[in-house]
Design an enzyme around this catalytic site. Structure first.
Site, mmCIF file in Angstrom:
data_model
loop_
_atom_site.group_PDB
_atom_site.id
_atom_site.type_symbol
_atom_site.label_atom_id
_atom_site.label_comp_id
_atom_site.label_asym_id
_atom_site.label_seq_id
_atom_site.Cartn_x
_atom_site.Cartn_y
_atom_site.Cartn_z
ATOM 1 N N GLY A 1 0.821 -1.203 0.000
ATOM 2 C CA GLY A 1 0.000 0.000 0.000
ATOM 3 C C GLY A 1 0.851 1.247 0.000
ATOM 4 N N PRO A 2 0.243 2.386 -0.293
ATOM 5 C CA PRO A 2 0.990 3.648 -0.307
ATOM 6 C C PRO A 2 1.571 3.961 1.067
ATOM 7 C CG PRO A 2 -1.182 3.892 -1.324
ATOM 8 C CD PRO A 2 -1.172 2.564 -0.650
ATOM 9 N N THR B 1 -0.357 4.373 5.110
ATOM 10 C CA THR B 1 -1.687 3.763 5.206
ATOM 11 C C THR B 1 -1.839 2.856 6.422
ATOM 12 O OG1 THR B 1 -0.893 2.088 3.642
ATOM 13 C CG2 THR B 1 -2.238 3.872 2.752
ATOM 14 N N GLU C 1 -7.276 33.767 -8.356
ATOM 15 C CA GLU C 1 -7.991 32.705 -7.640
ATOM 16 C C GLU C 1 -9.476 32.709 -7.977
ATOM 17 O OE1 GLU C 1 -6.431 30.408 -6.249
ATOM 18 O OE2 GLU C 1 -4.467 31.382 -6.290
#
EC number: 3.4.24.-
Length: 645
Positions: free
Chosen positions: A204-205, A208, A427
């Protein structure tokens, strides 16, 4: 305890002893006599130059010559150069010639000085060696323990982490429950003929919760937990990595049932033979030893090997085959419910306002993993302490989100009115395009407060729900929203600034991804151009293989350019459409510095149809949205059981 003074005194006494030895030796050996060779002695005897000779019982011979009336010369002859018989003949001849022959006792002090001169250097060498060995074998040295495993051992009573401390990864917890049951009762599996996987790989990243999950398994099973990083195996010396692997597995077997957890296993488990040199190295030897040790397990060992990586694609295939790491569990980033549960876990033990809306916080943090959410709560706690508050409120938590996403507010960065006006229109260009396009991410808020090192303001857009697929129309609308800031600068000021540099970079990359990877180009069709492939140790920028011609490359560039220009034109048209409302919105934004998407929609006349962020849980009122209402995994499981019953 500081060892430096003790070592300094020892060094002082050593130097003093050497100095005294040299001084004493010089004192007892200092004379101006000349040591002459045997031939010179014979010449002096034959020439009858010797007038006196002294023979010492320590073997020294000293004689005096008189070559003139002005001086006498005392010389020494080494007795080792004379045989006993011949020497006695010379003595008899000297006596006959009337030479004064004297026998005297030798100098005992000189004997001891010579003896000490031999012993003291040896003693100093032995002492230094002993002192060095003792220091190197001390508790603070690893000179003789580098083959021992540096793994940290967590015992079953060391503040156990359990599944109650983990949230947002329900599927992974369900898969790991088998490992817990095996460690608690291995016979239950053997009775059915089941074989528990020897190795479990968590993929997993970063952030996590892979390490937390492994510790939770050990905590649930109440067994020792051995933690080591993949980079801890390999050292300077050849063979150390393999020795550490053997030591680690022997410790785990001695503590069975137990868990070995290797974090970042890709540091040692990469494809063999993929290095730039192409040869065998220490890392490969360490990997081979891991493979051998895992092959040596049987069902009765009671040891489970767990590992974590965010690069499963580079692991050696032998490491992933059945019988080794044959069970792979994916740990995905949490969804909105998981994020809410994780936030509640990290709020435990902290003075959090009961009215904090964790569901809104969870929806404002798409893509955040457990580590990000922990950092968010910690940032909020720091802000509350800085403001001398006793509880953490919603204001601190929302500001913490902005700090994590864009960096801390730079209140000391004072912009002149012209630049602040440019930033406000820039913006608002992003925000108005986002409000007008139905498929763009809904606008949540707009601010002109500088944050981080480069941001002078930002527009925050949030998806209304967790998304796993993105359509072509959504990507085109988001692309136009990205270019809305530059379009506003062109229309309002008639010139462009450097403020849109990052926007252009993101837009170009998104368009290239659409063309090369997603097949979203009408001209080039549903084809993926280029292939990500490369050796393990090569840099990421070198890993994309170009499998198309120069002609196709030119067409790709033209198609990317076309998509970006069309998105820019859409943004310009939308900004021009709301040009009459733009000035009023800019004045309001400069005054307030931060406005919500709903406020902006009301100013520009899009209150009803505008694409601003609407809380999907707005109808959920009262305590159901509060921090105390978020269920943990255990509560959710109990609820599911009740429903089944």
């Amino acid at each position: 305890m500081d060892q430096r003074p003790k070592f300094g005194m020892i060094l002082f006494y050593i130097v003093l002893g050497v100095f005294l030895m040299v001084a004493l030796r010089g004192l007892y050996t200092t004379d101006t006599n000349l040591s002459v060779p045997y031939n010179r002695f014979l010449e002096d005897v034959n020439d009858k130059k010797i007038i006196k000779i002294v023979i010492y019982d320590d073997g020294r011979i000293v004689y005096t010559t008189s070559e003139s009336s002005k001086r006498s010369l005392e010389t020494k002859v080494s007795p080792q150069t004379l045989s006993t018989d011949r020497f006695q003949n010379y003595i008899d001849q000297l006596v006959t010639d009337g030479v004064n022959v004297v026998y005297e006792k030798g100098n005992d002090s000189l004997f001891w000085v010579n003896l000490l001169g031999t012993i003291i250097p040896l003693a100093i060498i032995v002492f230094i060696w002993f002192f060095a060995m003792r220091s190197l074998s001390g508790r603070n040295s690893q000179a003789f323990t580098f083959t021992k495993s540096p793994a940290k051992k967590y015992l079953s009573n060391d503040k156990n982490v359990t599944f109650k401390d983990v949230a947002g990864v329900d599927e992974a917890i369900e898969e790991l429950q088998d490992a817990v049951n095996y460690l608690k009762n291995p016979n239950a599996f053997s009775q059915t003929g089941a074989r528990m996987p020897k190795g479990i790989l968590l993929v997993g990243p970063p952030g996590t919760g892979k390490t937390l999950l492994a510790r939770a398994v050990a905590g649930e099973a109440n067994v020792p937990f051995f933690y080591i990083s993949g980079s801890d195996f390999v050292e300077l010396f050849v063979g150390v990595g393999a020795a550490r692997v053997r030591d680690l597995f022997s410790q785990a077997k001695a503590s069975a049932p137990s868990i070995i957890f290797i974090d970042e296993i890709d540091a040692v488990g990469r494809h063999r033979g993929a290095g730039l040199g192409g040869g065998h190295d220490e890392r490969e030897q360490t990997l081979n030893q891991i493979l051998v040790e895992m092959d040596g397990f049987d069902a009765k060992t009671g040891v489970i090997v767990m590992a974590a990586t965010n690069r499963p694609d580079i692991l050696d295939h032998a490491l992933l085959r059945p019988g080794r790491f044959d069970k792979k569990i994916t740990v995905d980033p949490p969804d909105v419910k998981g994020r809410a549960e994780i936030l509640k876990i990290h709020m435990r033990g902290k003075p959090v306002d009961p009215d904090v809306d964790v569901w809104l916080l969870a929806r404002r943090t798409p893509g955040f993993v457990g580590a990000d959410l922990e950092n968010l709560v910690n940032e909020a706690a720091i802000l509350a302490a800085r403001r001398k508050k006793k509880i953490i409120g919603m204001k601190e938590l929302e500001e913490a989100i902005d700090r994590v996403i864009a960096g801390p507010a730079r209140k000391s960065r004072i912009m002149n009115p012209k630049e602040k006006k440019i930033v406000a229109y820039h913006e608002l260009g992003h925000a108005i395009v986002g409000l007008a396009l139905p498929n763009a991410y809904p606008v949540h808020k707009v601010t002109v407060i500088p944050r981080g090192s480069a941001s002078l303001g930002f527009t925050e857009s949030l998806p209304s729900e967790d998304r796993y697929l993105v359509s072509r129309s959504e990507m085109l609308d988001n692309l136009a929203q990205i270019l809305g800031g530059r379009a506003a600068e062109e229309i309002v000021f008639g010139e462009i600034t450097t403020g849109a540099a990052n926007d252009l970079e993101r837009a170009t990359q998104m368009a290239r991804t659409m063309v090369c990877q997603l097949g979203m180009s009408d001209r080039l069709g549903p084809i993926a151009w280029g292939k990500e492939e490369g050796e393990v140790f090569l840099g990421r920028e070198l890993t994309r293989m170009r499998n198309y011609s120069e002609e196709i490359a030119s067409e790709i560039d033209n198609e990317v350019k076309k998509i970006v220009i069309e998105a820019h034109e859409r943004a310009r048209k939308l900004v021009e459409k709301f040009r009459d409302k733009l000035d009023k919105a800019a004045e309001y934004l400069i005054e307030k510095e931060t406005i919500t998407g709903k406020e902006l929609a009301e100013i520009v006349g899009l209150a009803e149809s505008g694409n601003y962020y609407r809380d999907p849980l707005a109808e959920t009122k009262g305590s159901k949205r509060k921090v105390s209402a978020v269920s943990t995994n255990e509560e959710a499981k109990e609820g599911n059981e009740d429903e089944k019953n």
